[in-house]
Design an enzyme around this catalytic site. Structure first.
Site, short mmCIF file in Angstrom:
data_model
loop_
_atom_site.label_atom_id
_atom_site.label_comp_id
_atom_site.label_asym_id
_atom_site.label_seq_id
_atom_site.Cartn_x
_atom_site.Cartn_y
_atom_site.Cartn_z
N LEU A 114 -6.71 4.03 2.79
CA LEU A 114 -5.01 4.50 2.75
C LEU A 114 -4.43 4.38 4.22
CD1 LEU A 114 -6.34 7.90 1.30
CD2 LEU A 114 -4.93 6.32 0.18
N ASN A 118 -13.87 12.67 2.39
CA ASN A 118 -14.17 11.83 1.74
C ASN A 118 -15.99 11.73 1.97
OD1 ASN A 118 -14.28 8.76 0.91
ND2 ASN A 118 -14.93 8.43 3.06
N MET A 144 -11.98 3.45 -3.86
CA MET A 144 -12.06 2.31 -2.84
C MET A 144 -10.71 1.53 -2.41
SD MET A 144 -15.36 2.27 -2.87
CE MET A 144 -15.70 0.54 -2.46
N ARG A 158 0.78 -1.22 0.19
CA ARG A 158 0.09 -0.05 -0.11
C ARG A 158 0.80 1.27 0.03
NH1 ARG A 158 -4.43 0.45 3.99
NH2 ARG A 158 -3.09 -0.78 5.60
N HIS A 188 -19.23 9.47 2.24
CA HIS A 188 -19.38 8.17 2.37
C HIS A 188 -21.18 7.82 2.53
CE1 HIS A 188 -19.23 4.33 4.60
NE2 HIS A 188 -20.41 4.67 5.37
C1 GRF Z 1 -20.75 7.00 -3.45
O1 GRF Z 1 -22.01 6.33 -2.94
C2 GRF Z 1 -20.07 7.40 -2.40
O2 GRF Z 1 -20.51 7.85 -1.35
C3 GRF Z 1 -19.45 5.79 -2.33
O3 GRF Z 1 -19.05 5.35 -3.53
C4 GRF Z 1 -20.01 5.95 -4.46
C5 GRF Z 1 -19.38 6.57 -5.42
O4 GRF Z 1 -20.18 6.77 -6.38
N1 GRF Z 1 -18.22 6.02 -1.49
P1 GRF Z 1 -19.70 7.64 -7.57
O5 GRF Z 1 -18.37 6.89 -8.35
O6 GRF Z 1 -19.64 9.15 -7.22
O7 GRF Z 1 -20.73 7.77 -8.80
#
Ligand code: GRF
Length: 228
Positions: free
Chosen positions: A98, A112, A95, A70, A114
């Site tokens: 880190l 970030n 995804m 990583r 979420h």
């Molecule tokens: C979103 O729901 C975000 O909150 C999560 O992954 C998804 C990404 O969607 N972490 P996108 O690639 O922005 O369409």
């Protein structure tokens, strides 16, 4: 005024709909961040095309060849960020977890999004877990990134109702629409300094909501709406 804008990099792994919302917001002349770079850890991320269509430099740093290394992956990532003069990192569906070292290097300068009302449902499959838990309200959170996954100090949240008949896709779509509202706002606050990390908490110079969202609504079933 362009020279006063914070140079932000958006890190993605997939679709990039949040990136799209950020791109749209950043077109406003007064927006305090410039999306100077989009980085993906996957070459097949659809979001890369969105960036290129918008004229934003879009690069791939494949994580797969690094395997479990990583820190090696992050060194490659960090080199790109530095080369582009980035001051703010925006994780938008990125995804990869880190390392503490990378997170520390960007403390207070990395945010970030979420798809849950943190601290509920950190991690993956948030919508399925919200449905399984039977919560009546769900939503999304933008937070500064700290070493614990999905644990950082919260900048902004939006709540949506969970409705009878919702499946994962319906709930995800309702939440995503709110992600697209709060993420551009939260980035603007972080870029302008209106949202900042002080002593491990977020200090926020921004209008706060009045009132409250409740689900179900009072009343119904022949009851007066005044029943508390
Ligand atoms: C979103 O729901 C975000 O909150 C999560 O992954 C998804 C990404 O969607 N972490 P996108 O690639 O922005 O369409």
């Amino acid at each position: 005024m362009a020279e006063l804008k914070r140079r932000a990099a958006v890190l993605i792994s997939g679709r990039g709909s949040n990136l799209g919302a950020l791109i749209a917001a950043a077109r406003h002349p007064a927006y305090p961040a410039e999306l100077a770079l989009v980085l993906s850890n996957r070459a097949d991320a659809a979001g890369l095309d969105r960036a290129r269509e918008a004229g934003i430099p879009a690069e791939v740093v494949e994580s797969r060849p690094f395997g479990r290394d990583r820190a090696g992956f992050e060194a490659a990532l960090g080199a790109r960020l530095e080369a582009a003069g980035i001051g703010l990192v925006v994780l938008a569906g990125f995804m990869r977890v880190l390392t503490e070292g990378f997170v520390a290097a960007w403390a207070g300068r990395m945010i970030n999004i979420h798809p849950s009302l943190l601290p509920a449902f950190p991690g993956l499959d948030t919508h399925a877990r919200a449905l399984a838990a039977g919560v009546r309200l769900h939503g999304c959170t933008v937070h500064f990134v700290t070493p614990g996954v999905d644990e950082g100090p919260i900048i902004a949240q939006a709540a949506v109702p969970v409705l009878p008949g919702d499946d994962e896709a319906a709930l995800a779509a309702r939440v995503l629409a709110q992600e697209h509202r709060i993420f551009p706002a939260a980035l603007a606050w972080a870029a302008s300094g209106a949202a900042r990390l002080e002593g491990g908490r977020v200090v926020l110079d921004a209008p706060m909501a009045g009132g409250a969202l409740a689900n179900p609504l009072p009343g119904g079933a022949g009851l007066p709406t005044e029943i508390p």
